[in-house]
Design an enzyme around this catalytic site. Structure first.
Site, PDB file in Angstrom:
ATOM      1  CG  ASN A  46      -2.120  -0.929   1.014  1.00  0.00           C
ATOM      2  OD1 ASN A  46      -2.492  -1.251  -0.109  1.00  0.00           O
ATOM      3  ND2 ASN A  46      -2.700  -1.373   2.111  1.00  0.00           N
ATOM      4  CB  SER A 256     -12.990   2.486   4.254  1.00  0.00           C
ATOM      5  OG  SER A 256     -12.127   1.385   4.452  1.00  0.00           O
ATOM      6  CG  ASP A 262      -0.548   0.501   4.975  1.00  0.00           C
ATOM      7  OD1 ASP A 262       0.220   0.392   5.938  1.00  0.00           O
ATOM      8  OD2 ASP A 262      -1.382  -0.362   4.662  1.00  0.00           O
TER       9      ASP A 262
END
Length: 318
Positions: A46, A256, A262
């Site tokens: 990520n 979310s 990340d």
């Protein structure tokens, strides 16, 4: 304009991330879900994806195995992320995020990945070594695969030191605690979230000052030269070069949390690679994290949204 230095990310426990939703999460009945969003995942994966989305470039070293590993590589190829694949014998894991539509709450499930053997740990180190960029940045991010030694981070650090390369670490659980309890030499940057710093010191953080105090303690102990510590939705703290900063996060609709940390590391790293001072890199990191929180499922930040939020990331010096 300074030419950005090369970036290598390392993911030892990648996963294929599934995100879906259902009307209500409840025990017992079969739950019918929406068509899933499927993305390549894992810390360093990520980070590399974020850097690419923000206009930079990074190579992703990924330990993968089995059919799920093949899928992860296929997903990364579709996004154009340069990959160095290290084949292991076990199967790459996956994770699941489910949104309860009625309660607007997200449930996140992470399944265990492959168990690595000692010989595979050495194989990974041998394969990482020639990929480390000289005078560049290496980001070791995400959980450590089961079976790797607790001091694997320090072994990677020894490799990066031979190349005069900066090392950014964002890991958790036993490997993180081992770093804190047995510092080999300070890594260049350590990123951890609020719960991790609370667990490390056995204390509840009641204020930003508490967070900065314990972050500073990690620097004093020689764990890291720079410590970036999350403080929940409020923002992130940083201790760097004897200075203490807090960057307030902009208010965004929370859709979310998957990948937000990340994204912070990826944006922070890209900024550093361009020669920005750490406090400016922190602002970029917080902006990317906020942009990611406002996306659906396992999607990450977009460049335009991150840039728009940057001006709202207020930096305070303590």
């Amino acid at each position: 304009m300074t030419t950005p230095c090369e970036i290598l990310t390392i993911t030892l426990k990648p996963a294929v991330d599934y995100a879906t939703s259902t009307e209500r999460v409840t025990a017992g009945p079969k739950l019918y879900c929406s068509a899933p969003r499927i993305d390549p995942g894992g810390g360093g994966v990520n980070v590399a994806r974020t850097i690419l989305k923000l206009g930079g470039r990074a190579k992703a070293f990924v330990a993968v195995g089995g059919s799920m590993g093949d899928l992860l590589l296929e997903l990364l190829a579709k996004e154009g992320v340069p990959v160095i694949a290290s084949r292991i014998t076990g199967e790459t894991g996956y994770s699941l995020a489910v949104m309860d539509e009625e309660a607007q709450k997200q449930y996140r499930f992470s399944l265990p990945g492959a168990l690595l053997h000692a010989v595979e740990g050495q194989m990974l180190l041998d394969q990482i070594a020639p990929e480390v960029p000289t005078h560049g940045i290496v980001v070791l991010s995400g959980g450590m695969a089961a079976g790797l030694a607790d001091d694997f981070v320090q072994e990677v650090q020894k490799v990066t030191q031979r190349h005069d390369t900066r090392l950014i670490v964002d890991t958790s659980k036993t490997p993180l605690q081992h770093m804190i309890d047995n510092p080999h030499a300070p890594v260049d940057v350590l990123r951890l979230d609020r719960s991790e710093i609370e667990k490390a010191f056995g204390r509840t953080l009641t204020s930003i000052s508490d967070n900065l105090y314990f972050s500073e303690e990690l620097v004093r102990r020689g764990v890291a030269k720079i410590v970036v510590a999350g403080h929940g939705a409020a923002g992130s703290c940083m201790v760097a070069g004897g200075q203490r900063f807090f960057c307030r996060a902009p208010k965004v609709p929370e859709r979310s949390k998957v990948g937000a940390g990340d994204a912070l590391v990826g944006s922070f790293t890209l900024s550093l690679s361009r020669g920005d001072p750490p406090e400016q890199a922190l602002q970029w990191g917080v902006a990317a994290a906020a942009a990611t929180v406002s996306t659906e499922g396992t999607a990450l930040c977009e460049q335009a949204v991150t840039e728009a939020l940057l001006g709202q990331c207020r930096l305070e010096q303590f």
